[in-house]
Write a protein that holds these residues in place. Structure first.
Motif, PDB file in Angstrom:
ATOM      1  N   LYS A  11      -8.632  -2.118  -3.008  1.00 47.86           N
ATOM      2  CA  LYS A  11      -7.952  -1.574  -2.782  1.00 47.86           C
ATOM      3  C   LYS A  11      -8.880   0.062  -2.021  1.00 47.86           C
ATOM      4  O   LYS A  11      -9.224   0.884  -2.710  1.00 47.86           O
ATOM      5  CB  LYS A  11      -6.331  -1.057  -3.551  1.00 47.86           C
ATOM      6  CG  LYS A  11      -5.862  -1.740  -3.758  1.00 47.86           C
ATOM      7  CD  LYS A  11      -5.323  -3.012  -2.026  1.00 47.86           C
ATOM      8  CE  LYS A  11      -3.985  -3.869  -3.104  1.00 47.86           C
ATOM      9  NZ  LYS A  11      -4.045  -4.943  -1.631  1.00 47.86           N
ATOM     10  N   TYR A  39      -5.967  -2.465  -8.199  1.00 52.21           N
ATOM     11  CA  TYR A  39      -6.476  -1.474  -7.495  1.00 52.21           C
ATOM     12  C   TYR A  39      -7.819  -2.073  -7.064  1.00 52.21           C
ATOM     13  O   TYR A  39      -8.611  -0.580  -6.189  1.00 52.21           O
ATOM     14  CB  TYR A  39      -5.530  -0.456  -8.109  1.00 52.21           C
ATOM     15  CG  TYR A  39      -5.942  -0.326  -9.608  1.00 52.21           C
ATOM     16  CD1 TYR A  39      -7.782   0.206  -9.739  1.00 52.21           C
ATOM     17  CD2 TYR A  39      -5.447  -0.447 -10.115  1.00 52.21           C
ATOM     18  CE1 TYR A  39      -8.306   0.411 -11.368  1.00 52.21           C
ATOM     19  CE2 TYR A  39      -5.639  -0.817 -11.930  1.00 52.21           C
ATOM     20  CZ  TYR A  39      -6.657   0.363 -12.280  1.00 52.21           C
ATOM     21  OH  TYR A  39      -7.409   0.641 -13.374  1.00 52.21           O
ATOM     22  N   ASP A  85       1.371  -0.912  -0.228  1.00 54.26           N
ATOM     23  CA  ASP A  85       0.283   0.202  -0.514  1.00 54.26           C
ATOM     24  C   ASP A  85       0.457   1.633   0.218  1.00 54.26           C
ATOM     25  O   ASP A  85       0.354   2.337  -0.901  1.00 54.26           O
ATOM     26  CB  ASP A  85      -0.983   0.099   1.502  1.00 54.26           C
ATOM     27  CG  ASP A  85      -1.661  -0.709   0.901  1.00 54.26           C
ATOM     28  OD1 ASP A  85      -2.590  -1.372   0.306  1.00 54.26           O
ATOM     29  OD2 ASP A  85      -3.034  -0.966   2.232  1.00 54.26           O
TER      30      ASP A  85
END
Length: 119
Positions: free
Chosen positions: A70, A67, A10
């Motif tokens: 996320k 992504y 991250d």
């Protein structure tokens, strides 16, 4: 032995969002480096995953980020579409000897490896 497929942390993804660039620690981690930015549902990504590990013998180190799952999804997609000018998945960025050399979307294994020989 090099780890061939490595998921971005991250913190690394946040750095990319902030700068629009891969950190040198990634681009210089091998002579040939690729970043794949994708979404986990993409069938073309799933196909690429099947052969990416076999690029080890070619010396390619691949980082990836899926992504869509996320917390930074919106920020990442905004950067990808705005700074990298790409709204398709999977999106591939190629680096050789630490330098950005090319980008593409879904490619075959042959085209993926050939991208590193262009420069």
């Amino acid at each position: 032995m090099i780890l061939i497929m490595i998921e971005l942390t991250d913190a690394q993804a946040q750095e990319i969002i902030k700068t629009g660039k891969l950190p040198a620690e990634l681009t210089e981690s091998a002579e040939k480096v690729a970043l794949i930015a994708t979404q986990d549902w993409c069938p073309q990504w799933l196909h690429m995953k099947m052969w990416l590990k076999s690029t080890e013998k070619e010396g390619v180190k691949t980082y990836y980020v899926c992504y869509n799952r996320k917390s930074y999804f919106e920020s990442f997609i905004t950067m990808k579409e705005g700074q990298w000018n790409n709204d398709l998945v999977p999106y591939v960025r190629y680096y050789k000897s630490g330098n950005f050399i090319d980008d593409s979307n879904y490619v075959s294994k042959i085209s993926f490896l050939a991208a590193f020989d262009q420069n």
